[in-house]
Design an enzyme around this catalytic site. Structure first.
Site, short mmCIF file in Angstrom:
data_model
loop_
_atom_site.label_atom_id
_atom_site.label_comp_id
_atom_site.label_asym_id
_atom_site.label_seq_id
_atom_site.Cartn_x
_atom_site.Cartn_y
_atom_site.Cartn_z
CG PHE A 138 20.77 10.37 7.83
CD1 PHE A 138 22.05 9.86 7.77
CD2 PHE A 138 20.19 10.56 9.08
CE1 PHE A 138 22.75 9.54 8.93
CE2 PHE A 138 20.88 10.25 10.24
CZ PHE A 138 22.16 9.73 10.16
CG ASP A 223 12.87 9.79 9.07
OD1 ASP A 223 12.65 10.57 10.02
OD2 ASP A 223 13.98 9.28 8.86
CE LYS A 252 17.59 15.20 13.68
NZ LYS A 252 18.89 15.27 14.39
#
Length: 401
Positions: A138, A223, A252
């Site tokens: 993802f 990532d 985040k």
């Protein structure tokens, strides 16, 4: 709004239909949230691995207040002291050395879009246009990032997507075969696949990816939107196996709830972008940059990464003995609790009813991503509520506990 009926009507009327919203939260403090009816919740999801200092932490509040009253935005035509300070800190924490560079954006998806453009700049001059990703990955919801997120339910409504993206199984054999085909510009990897259920990579997978990328003149892009900024007990997850990437994305938890993401490059990859090839109006604005720098500085000065490691070990050891739990995976305070049956959504719902916030990224996995500041009191509260939720679901589903 005075009632749950009113805000639910307003949400259905005014917001895009993109998912259920079972609660209206109005206040947060530390690891707790309160809804509009005054009910208190223990937050062990942290805004999906975002609120690394919990809610309304004094460092966060002071940083936002001070910078907002000083200088919030000047556009990417100029720079600012907070932007420079954050970039220097990120380079040091990532270990890029002098040649490293930083691009600041607003989110994880934007960070990964930047990485895709980096891959194109590297591969296009030699005709290498394949960008490898992993099954279960993802990388975001924007078109480019979605192209590297091989899930039919996400991709199919928006086809055709970015050409050249290729998903491979998460095995070293598949990795080697993909590079052997040639034409690879880059491979993009999550060190731990968060949305797939906190799945770790096979042993030596990252090391072999590094070897193959180097041998085939491709970029290794990691990532670390979810695993970065200390979530796994190191500043970046690639520092556990000590594999140096060509680029790493982050977002985040980096600013503890303030929107910020970005890209850090290493070595020759730092020379790929040039004026006019990329930018962001809001990226690197003084407000976001100062907040992120203050958050990372606090984590560093308080040695919170040691707490991330210790509390993660404590949680994994405790929940492993619980009813219908089959095991745990992940690192630090990114934990996947695996269940014996595919009842994770029911467990998450039962937990919410008891005042505990977790989520189910897979049918048999509960994800935990609490604040780095948790201590014995928060862990004891979590264990009691989580045990109750598991027992309730086991009884309802008639699962032997």
């Amino acid at each position: 709004m005075s009632s749950s009926i009113e805000w639910k009507v307003a949400a259905e009327r005014d917001l895009m239909n993109l998912g259920s919203r079972p609660r209206l939260f109005v206040r947060g403090e530390g690891s707790h949230l309160w809804d509009d009816e005054g009910t208190r919740y223990l937050d062990f999801l942290g805004g999906i691995a975002v609120n690394c200092l919990g809610h309304a932490h004094p460092v966060f509040v002071e940083a936002v207040s001070r910078q907002a009253a000083t200088l919030a935005h000047v556009s990417n035509l100029y720079t600012s002291e907070p932007q420079l300070a954050l970039a220097a800190r990120l380079k040091r924490l990532a270990g890029t050395g002098e040649q490293g560079r930083v691009f600041l954006a607003n989110s994880g998806s934007e960070a990964n879009e930047s990485a895709i453009k980096l891959a194109r700049l590297h591969g296009n001059p030699r005709g290498a246009q394949t960008i490898l990703c992993l099954e279960g990955a993802f990388h975001g919801r924007t078109t480019g990032a979605l192209s590297l997120t091989p899930k039919a339910a996400y991709q199919d409504p928006f086809a055709p997507l970015l050409p050249g993206a290729k998903a491979i199984p998460v095995t070293i054999e598949a990795l080697e075969a993909a590079f052997a085909e040639g034409g690879v510009a880059a491979i993009v990897i999550e060190p731990i696949q968060g949305e797939a259920g906190v799945r770790e990579l096979p042993e030596r997978f990252l090391a072999r990816a590094r070897e193959l990328a180097t041998a085939h003149d491709a970029l290794l892009i990691l990532d670390e939107v979810q695993t970065g900024s200390g979530r796994t007990g190191r500043w970046f997850a690639f520092q556990h196996p000590d594999v140096v990437p060509d680029a790493v994305t982050f977002a985040k938890g980096v600013a503890a709830g303030f929107p910020l993401g970005g890209l850090i490059t290493f070595g020759a990859a730092s020379e790929l972008f040039s004026p006019g090839t990329h930018n962001s109006t809001f990226g690197g604005n003084p407000l976001a940059s100062h907040v992120a720098d203050a958050v990372l500085g606090f984590i560093e000065s308080e040695d919170l990464l040691a707490n991330v490691t210790a509390r993660g070990d404590q949680l994994r050891a405790a929940v492993a003995e619980y009813p219908i739990v089959s095991g745990t995976r992940g690192a630090g305070l990114l934990i996947g609790v695996t269940l014996e049956e595919p009842v994770a959504p029911q467990v998450a719902a039962a937990a919410l009813e008891r005042g505990l916030i977790v989520n189910a990224p897979a049918a048999d996995v509960i994800r935990l991503a609490p604040a780095y500041t948790i201590g014995d009191a928060e862990i004891d509260e979590f264990l009691n509520l989580f045990r109750e939720a598991l027992a309730a679901v086991a009884q309802t589903q008639e699962i032997p506990a």
